[in-house]
Design a protein around this motif. Structure first.
Motif, mmCIF file in Angstrom:
data_model
loop_
_atom_site.group_PDB
_atom_site.id
_atom_site.type_symbol
_atom_site.label_atom_id
_atom_site.label_comp_id
_atom_site.label_asym_id
_atom_site.label_seq_id
_atom_site.Cartn_x
_atom_site.Cartn_y
_atom_site.Cartn_z
ATOM 1 N N MET A 1 0.845 -1.173 0.000
ATOM 2 C CA MET A 1 0.000 0.000 0.000
ATOM 3 C C MET A 1 0.896 1.244 0.000
ATOM 4 O O MET A 1 1.934 1.272 0.645
ATOM 5 N N SER A 2 0.456 2.252 -0.723
ATOM 6 C CA SER A 2 1.226 3.488 -0.749
ATOM 7 C C SER A 2 0.308 4.685 -0.533
ATOM 8 O O SER A 2 -0.901 4.594 -0.722
ATOM 9 N N ALA A 14 3.499 2.998 2.529
ATOM 10 C CA ALA A 14 2.930 3.234 3.861
ATOM 11 C C ALA A 14 3.815 2.663 4.966
ATOM 12 O O ALA A 14 3.841 3.203 6.071
ATOM 13 N N ARG A 15 4.567 1.634 4.677
ATOM 14 C CA ARG A 15 5.417 1.029 5.705
ATOM 15 C C ARG A 15 6.470 2.004 6.229
ATOM 16 O O ARG A 15 6.924 1.895 7.361
ATOM 17 N N PHE A 16 6.835 3.004 5.405
ATOM 18 C CA PHE A 16 7.839 3.974 5.839
ATOM 19 C C PHE A 16 7.318 4.908 6.928
ATOM 20 O O PHE A 16 8.100 5.574 7.602
ATOM 21 N N SER A 22 10.871 10.977 9.652
ATOM 22 C CA SER A 22 10.891 12.028 8.630
ATOM 23 C C SER A 22 9.775 11.835 7.618
ATOM 24 O O SER A 22 9.144 12.802 7.178
ATOM 25 N N VAL A 23 9.506 10.590 7.252
ATOM 26 C CA VAL A 23 8.412 10.300 6.325
ATOM 27 C C VAL A 23 7.076 10.623 6.987
ATOM 28 O O VAL A 23 6.185 11.202 6.358
ATOM 29 N N ALA A 24 6.947 10.290 8.253
ATOM 30 C CA ALA A 24 5.707 10.590 8.972
ATOM 31 C C ALA A 24 5.452 12.100 8.992
ATOM 32 O O ALA A 24 4.325 12.548 8.752
ATOM 33 N N GLU A 80 17.263 9.815 2.239
ATOM 34 C CA GLU A 80 17.572 9.050 3.445
ATOM 35 C C GLU A 80 17.149 7.592 3.319
ATOM 36 O O GLU A 80 17.735 6.722 3.967
ATOM 37 N N LEU A 81 16.097 7.344 2.543
ATOM 38 C CA LEU A 81 15.557 5.968 2.456
ATOM 39 C C LEU A 81 16.416 5.101 1.652
ATOM 40 O O LEU A 81 17.070 4.701 1.116
#
Length: 81
Positions: A1-2, A14-16, A22-24, A80-81
């Motif tokens: 899921m994205s 979504a897992r990030f 930072s993603v949140a 960063e990812l």
């Protein structure tokens, strides 16, 4: 899921959200920007109210500037990812 980031025009898995604070932050800021932009669009003054339209356009410019900042933040976060 994205999740789709409207200000960036990109998706993020979504897992990030749980793996990267930072993603949140980016996702929440994008959501706030989307809500503010939708609200702004619905408050467009009539053409016969030139002063109100000037203020409304200035608010739109601020929203666009925020979108630019979010795009820069997204570039930094995605590196960063």
């Amino acid at each position: 899921m994205s999740l789709h980031l409207a200000s960036v025009g990109s998706n993020v898995a979504a897992r990030f959200l749980t793996e990267s604070p930072s993603v949140a932050v980016l996702v929440v800021e994008d959501l706030c920007w989307q809500a503010a932009t939708e609200d702004w669009k619905h408050r467009r003054p009539h053409w016969w109210r030139p002063r109100a339209r000037t203020v409304w356009k200035a608010e739109g410019a601020l929203l666009e500037a925020k979108a630019d900042r979010l795009r820069q933040l997204a570039d930094d976060v995605f590196q960063e990812l």
